[in-house]
Design a protein around this motif. Structure first.
Motif, short mmCIF file in Angstrom:
data_model
loop_
_atom_site.label_atom_id
_atom_site.label_comp_id
_atom_site.label_asym_id
_atom_site.label_seq_id
_atom_site.Cartn_x
_atom_site.Cartn_y
_atom_site.Cartn_z
N THR A 36 -82.68 -47.58 -11.05
CA THR A 36 -84.14 -47.68 -10.86
C THR A 36 -84.74 -48.90 -11.55
OG1 THR A 36 -84.39 -46.20 -12.77
CG2 THR A 36 -84.41 -45.19 -10.59
N GLY A 37 -83.93 -49.66 -12.27
CA GLY A 37 -84.43 -50.85 -12.96
C GLY A 37 -84.06 -50.82 -14.43
N TRP A 38 -84.74 -51.64 -15.20
CA TRP A 38 -84.47 -51.75 -16.63
C TRP A 38 -85.20 -50.66 -17.42
CZ3 TRP A 38 -80.78 -55.03 -18.10
CH2 TRP A 38 -80.45 -56.07 -17.25
N ALA A 39 -84.51 -50.11 -18.42
CA ALA A 39 -85.12 -49.10 -19.29
C ALA A 39 -84.68 -49.34 -20.72
CB ALA A 39 -84.71 -47.70 -18.85
N PRO A 40 -85.60 -49.18 -21.69
CA PRO A 40 -85.18 -49.31 -23.09
C PRO A 40 -84.03 -48.34 -23.39
CG PRO A 40 -87.57 -49.19 -22.93
CD PRO A 40 -87.03 -48.86 -21.57
N ASP A 41 -83.06 -48.80 -24.13
CA ASP A 41 -81.90 -47.98 -24.45
C ASP A 41 -82.32 -46.76 -25.27
OD1 ASP A 41 -79.34 -47.03 -24.99
OD2 ASP A 41 -78.53 -49.03 -25.39
N ASN A 42 -81.94 -45.58 -24.79
CA ASN A 42 -82.19 -44.34 -25.56
C ASN A 42 -80.92 -43.87 -26.27
OD1 ASN A 42 -80.65 -43.43 -23.43
ND2 ASN A 42 -82.10 -41.89 -22.74
N PHE A 43 -79.89 -44.66 -26.21
CA PHE A 43 -78.60 -44.43 -26.89
C PHE A 43 -77.96 -43.11 -26.48
CE2 PHE A 43 -81.32 -47.17 -29.47
CZ PHE A 43 -80.58 -48.34 -29.34
N CYS A 44 -78.11 -42.81 -25.18
CA CYS A 44 -77.44 -41.64 -24.63
C CYS A 44 -75.93 -41.82 -24.62
CB CYS A 44 -77.94 -41.35 -23.21
SG CYS A 44 -77.68 -42.72 -22.05
N HIS A 45 -75.47 -43.04 -24.87
CA HIS A 45 -74.03 -43.34 -24.91
C HIS A 45 -73.46 -43.30 -26.33
CE1 HIS A 45 -75.09 -47.47 -26.27
NE2 HIS A 45 -76.14 -47.29 -25.48
N GLU A 46 -74.30 -42.98 -27.32
CA GLU A 46 -73.87 -42.99 -28.72
C GLU A 46 -73.53 -41.57 -29.17
OE1 GLU A 46 -75.28 -45.64 -32.30
OE2 GLU A 46 -76.72 -44.02 -32.02
N GLN A 47 -72.52 -41.44 -30.02
CA GLN A 47 -72.14 -40.13 -30.53
C GLN A 47 -71.63 -40.24 -31.95
OE1 GLN A 47 -69.10 -38.63 -27.88
NE2 GLN A 47 -67.88 -40.48 -28.03
N SER A 48 -71.78 -39.15 -32.69
CA SER A 48 -71.24 -39.04 -34.04
C SER A 48 -69.90 -38.32 -33.99
CB SER A 48 -72.19 -38.27 -34.95
OG SER A 48 -73.44 -38.93 -35.07
N LEU A 49 -68.96 -38.79 -34.77
CA LEU A 49 -67.65 -38.14 -34.94
C LEU A 49 -67.71 -37.40 -36.27
CD1 LEU A 49 -64.64 -37.70 -34.20
CD2 LEU A 49 -64.16 -39.92 -35.26
N VAL A 50 -67.54 -36.07 -36.24
CA VAL A 50 -67.78 -35.24 -37.42
C VAL A 50 -66.54 -34.44 -37.79
CG1 VAL A 50 -69.26 -33.46 -38.43
CG2 VAL A 50 -70.21 -35.04 -36.74
N PHE A 51 -66.20 -34.50 -39.07
CA PHE A 51 -65.04 -33.78 -39.61
C PHE A 51 -65.52 -32.72 -40.59
CE2 PHE A 51 -63.48 -37.80 -38.16
CZ PHE A 51 -62.20 -37.56 -37.71
N ASP A 52 -64.96 -31.53 -40.45
CA ASP A 52 -65.25 -30.43 -41.36
C ASP A 52 -64.16 -30.41 -42.43
OD1 ASP A 52 -66.18 -28.18 -42.58
OD2 ASP A 52 -65.83 -26.83 -40.89
N THR A 53 -64.48 -30.85 -43.65
CA THR A 53 -63.51 -30.89 -44.73
C THR A 53 -63.83 -29.81 -45.76
OG1 THR A 53 -64.65 -32.37 -46.28
CG2 THR A 53 -63.52 -33.40 -44.42
N THR A 54 -62.93 -29.66 -46.71
CA THR A 54 -63.13 -28.68 -47.77
C THR A 54 -64.40 -28.97 -48.56
OG1 THR A 54 -60.74 -28.45 -47.94
CG2 THR A 54 -62.03 -27.58 -49.75
N GLU A 55 -64.69 -30.24 -48.79
CA GLU A 55 -65.89 -30.61 -49.53
C GLU A 55 -67.16 -30.43 -48.72
OE1 GLU A 55 -65.96 -33.92 -52.63
OE2 GLU A 55 -64.51 -34.65 -51.17
N GLY A 56 -67.08 -30.63 -47.43
CA GLY A 56 -68.25 -30.57 -46.56
C GLY A 56 -68.03 -31.45 -45.34
#
Length: 430
Positions: free
Chosen positions: A157-177
């Protein structure tokens, strides 16, 4: 968990740097590669660091910019087994825009279609293996950040400001947190911490690793961000790449040594525990841990005359021959926890749940108990502890155990017995 920076802007002896990021993460037997930098340099640096790209189990792309994904094709040609995870909104359509000028800053054209059989898309809170998940942006209005940064998406549809729908966090559950990796944090560091906290209710975020995209931000804004980070209660920050030299200095002014600089070759380790079945050669170390861990129980009853402190190695070996022993091992290979059990008449009898005093209050005891229960998922479980051991009783009751009897052992020692009935397990009690 051990994380090694393979590529960052800052080089090190024997390692080159570039405007990009690549991190090699070892976690509970899995090898995970986050990003592939701006070129095939990550392969060269990995070799210098004695890290095997061929052995990586899982690949993750933090977002669809060239400085994190230009090496994607090289990785997928070098490594023949790993699945590479992209965020659901990831396409080859990212541009930098200033006035009428546009510059493509996305992934190599055609890489997604060429390697589509090796690529998976994630959305929401998406588990990729035990203890690890990808968390997408849930914060609204991120288009305003894209517009400010001059980052745009080319849509049908044209140009749109990036909403960072392509960005993600990689999260690890460790003993500390929880440990967050977010390579450029375009969605905002505080926003990302909130998103991860919402995805893991009741869990504490202890570390954040990645670029903060501050290289073009004024000092007052950086210092405000630092104060906001401090309010979250995070313990460790490792940042670099797009953070910038002066902004890093301002962050460190506000946050002190909790902020560390990323650089090629940097190794970061966080307390984490691997739980597995103990072997016969582990029994001597487990007995030494038993003597240490049960000193607190002896103090509660005012006597060292309690069974765990009098047990011999021969007796432990006899228990081992007729039951199951689990061990909890830290990053240094030290056994810091253990539990054992045996099955009789439809009941799993669990005993000697213990954690090294320096490693208590990190959830290790709960993990050990759940692990030994999972070995026999349908059996009734029974265990006991001293009636004065209020912390132990609280732990067991919090995990679904119910008291059903007490037994006087001596004038100074009384046991309380607890049970958990599950599935089709037996109901017999000794």
């Amino acid at each position: 968990m051990k994380a090694t920076v393979v590529v960052d802007n800052i080089s090190a002896e024997g390692l080159k740097g570039e405007w990009g990021l690549c991190i090699y993460i070892e976690y509970r037997g899995k090898k995970i590669l986050l990003d592939t930098g701006a070129s095939p340099l990550f392969v060269q640096n990995a070799k210098a660091l004695n890290l095997s790209i061929e052995d990586v189990d899982i690949g993750v792309l933090s977002h669809a910019h060239y400085d994190h994904g230009n090496g994607l094709g090289t990785f997928l040609e070098t490594n023949k087994k790993a699945t590479f995870y992209l965020q659901d909104g990831c396409e080859e359509n990212c541009y930098a825009r200033k006035w009428i000028f546009r510059k493509y800053i996305g992934l190599p054209k055609g890489v997604i279609s060429t390697y589509r059989q090796r690529i998976k898309y994630a959305s929401g809170n998406y588990p990729i293996c035990e203890g690890v998940s990808l968390v997408s942006h849930q914060t609204e209005g991120l288009e305003s950040i894209g517009k400010r940064e001059g980052m745009y998406l080319k849509l049908a549809t044209g140009w749109a400001p990036d909403n960072f729908c392509h960005e993600q966090s990689l999260v690890f559950d460790t003993t500390e947190g929880l440990v967050i990796f977010n390579s450029c944090s375009h969605g905002g560091v505080i926003n990302i911490i909130r998103e991860v906290s919402a995805a893991y209710p009741g869990k504490k975020v202890i570390a954040y690793i990645g670029g903060f995209h501050l290289y073009n931000k004024p000092e007052d804004e950086v210092r405000r961000l630092a104060r906001g980070i401090k309010e979250t209660g995070i313990k460790y920050i490792y940042t670099g790449h797009c953070t910038g030299k002066h902004p890093f200095t301002w962050l460190q002014d506000e946050l002190g040594q909790m902020v560390q600089q990323l650089r090629s070759g940097l190794v970061m380790e966080f307390d984490d525990i691997d739980i597995s079945q103990a072997q016969e050669e582990d029994l001597e170390a487990i007995l030494k841990l038993q003597y240490l861990a049960y000193e607190s129980e002896a103090r509660l009853v005012g006597s060292n005359d309690i069974p765990p402190l009098k047990q011999t190695l021969a007796e432990v070996e006899a228990e081992y021959a007729n039951g199951i022993f689990l061990k909890a091992v830290n990053n240094q290979g030290q056994i810091v926890g253990s539990v054992r059990g045996y099955v009789k008449a439809g009941t799993l009898y669990i005993g000697k749940l213990m954690v090294h005093p320096d490693w208590q209050r990190k959830g290790i005891g709960s993990r050990l108990l759940r692990e030994i229960e999972s070995v026999y998922p349908k059996l009734r479980c029974e265990l006991f502890t001293g009636t004065l051991s209020e912390k132990n009783i609280k732990l067991y009751e919090g995990l679904g155990y119910v008291r059903f009897k007490t037994k006087v052992i001596s004038p100074k020692l009384e046991f309380v017995y607890l049970e958990k009935t599950r599935g089709n397990g037996g109901e017999q009690r000794d």
